[in-house]
Design an enzyme around this catalytic site. Structure first.
Site, short mmCIF file in Angstrom:
data_model
loop_
_atom_site.label_atom_id
_atom_site.label_comp_id
_atom_site.label_asym_id
_atom_site.label_seq_id
_atom_site.Cartn_x
_atom_site.Cartn_y
_atom_site.Cartn_z
N GLY A 105 92.08 -16.47 121.03
CA GLY A 105 90.89 -15.57 120.77
C GLY A 105 90.97 -14.51 119.80
N ASP A 136 89.45 -24.28 109.46
CA ASP A 136 90.44 -24.30 110.46
C ASP A 136 91.16 -25.53 110.52
OD1 ASP A 136 89.20 -21.79 110.51
OD2 ASP A 136 88.62 -22.02 112.66
C1 GLA Z 1 85.49 -19.49 111.98
C2 GLA Z 1 85.26 -21.30 111.87
C3 GLA Z 1 85.56 -21.71 110.27
C4 GLA Z 1 85.01 -20.72 109.47
C5 GLA Z 1 85.36 -19.28 109.85
C6 GLA Z 1 84.77 -18.16 108.90
O1 GLA Z 1 87.27 -19.67 112.11
O2 GLA Z 1 85.94 -22.14 112.76
O3 GLA Z 1 85.12 -22.85 110.20
O4 GLA Z 1 83.67 -20.71 109.16
O5 GLA Z 1 84.86 -18.76 111.29
O6 GLA Z 1 85.22 -18.08 107.64
#
Ligand code: GLA
Length: 373
Positions: free
Chosen positions: A110, A160
């Site tokens: 988190g 990510d």
């Molecule tokens: C989260 C989402 C990503 C991206 C970021 C903001 O981490 O999982 O895909 O959109 O927010 O950049």
């Protein structure tokens, strides 16, 4: 390799940081992330059953027991990342069989370094090796993203998962989320370093507001399409095009679209600055990103704003911004290494005084992506 026990694999799966390019991935723009040296470790063994799986995570007494033929969502969030991945793999490939898995982690949950992507991708990567499923790295990335959409309910972009799997030591990844082309950008920022400050708050708005932002951007695209039918996403849009349609947009949608278009530009400018070793410009772009996320995209919170504002008056800090989806988690700070300890000390004191919450800090070091140990 000859001696490898084919019934067991150990996988190390990293969290990620993102230098710049926030909320651009699902708008098919650019991002500049990397995997880091904070990781989750999976030990996976076949158990010679057809469909019985048992997953244990350190810190949780109860094991998650799953029958691959009857997978359904859980009320416990971390379990949904696992269940989602099993569902997505089993849907594609029945070679997946029963297994036992133990999970150990030094990734803060988190905090915006995407422990969720590390969890999804590490499990998918390990099962692919254990059962020889023939998934490519990109398959692992996309099925993990699908797991998050379908089982967790966050309509996240691809950043990510991509960063966690594809990262490379000492490099950033410049990823074009439209074409999925990517290049590795060498990352040498001495005498500076990256300091992450974990606000240790996660506001519950995060998931619902994330999906709302995505919808607002889509609303912007559909308004723009009336005048520019050839566009499919905010990636193909510039500020003049937004200006010419602004009367048809609510202020909110106008602001969201403006932020995304500006942020895409900032990513490309940041790469140029890094190539020139111009850390001052990189830092200033980070501050601009934070202002955009605070005022136009509205995904910041008082704790993150406090940390960024505080940094502006500290010698040796070149840039600071909230990192990730927002509403809590970490700020990313570009700091001269000689001044880093003093900065952490002073900001921690001030933060605790203001919010009665302890700040935690760690260094963001680009490290290799998901790998077998
Ligand atoms: C989260 C989402 C990503 C991206 C970021 C903001 O981490 O999982 O895909 O959109 O927010 O950049």
């Amino acid at each position: 390799m000859g001696d490898r026990d084919l019934n067991k694999v150990i996988v190390s799966s990293p969290g990620r940081i993102n230098i710049i390019g926030e909320h651009t991935d699902y708008n098919l723009g650019y991002v500049l992330p990397t995997s880091i040296d904070k990781r989750i470790r999976f030990t996976l063994k076949k158990n010679n059953t057809d469909t019985q799986c048992e997953i244990r995570s350190r810190g949780y007494e109860k094991a998650l027991v799953v029958d691959l033929k009857h997978i359904s969502p859980s009320n416990t969030q971390w379990e949904n990342y696992i269940l989602g991945v099993l569902y997505e793999i089993y849907k594609r490939n029945k070679e997946l069989k029963g297994f036992q898995c133990t999970i150990e982690s030094d990734l803060p949950v988190g905090s915006g370094v995407s422990s969720s992507a590390a969890l999804e991708c590490g499990l998918a990567f390990g099962l692919n090796e254990l059962f020889d499923l023939g998934l490519s790295k990109l398959d692992i990335v996309t099925l993990s993203r699908d797991a998050e959409h379908n089982y967790v309910g966050t309509k996240c972009g691809i950043m990510d998962q991509f960063a966690s799997v594809m990262g490379k030591k000492d490099h950033l990844i410049l990823l074009d989320c439209k074409s999925m082309d990517y290049t590795y950008v060498p990352f040498f920022i001495a005498p500076c370093k990256l300091v992450l400050l974990n606000s240790n708050v996660t506001h519950s708005l995060a998931d619902s507001e994330y999906n709302t932002r995505r919808n607002e951007c889509e609303e912007g695209v559909s308004i723009l399409q009336k005048k520019y039918p050839f566009i499919a996403s905010l990636r193909e849009v510039n500020l003049d095009m937004i200006e010419s349609c602004k009367m048809a947009m609510s202020l909110k949608v106008l602001n969201r679209c403006t932020y995304v278009v500006q942020e895409n530009e900032r990513v490309l400018d940041a790469v140029k600055a890094l190539e020139k070793g111009d850390l001052k410009t990189l830092g200033s772009l980070m501050y601009q990103t934070h202002e955009g996320l605070r005022n136009l995209y509205e995904v910041s919170c008082p704790e993150l704003d406090f940390l960024v504002d505080f940094s502006k008056n500290v010698d040796g800090v070149l840039g600071s911004r909230l990192m990730g989806g927002g509403f809590g988690g970490c700020t990313l700070n570009l700091v001269h290494e000689d001044m880093a300890d003093a900065f952490i000390l002073s900001v921690s004191e001030a933060y605790e005084k203001e919010f009665h919450i302890k700040l935690t800090s760690f260094e963001g070091l680009p490290d290799m992506g998901t790998t077998l140990l």
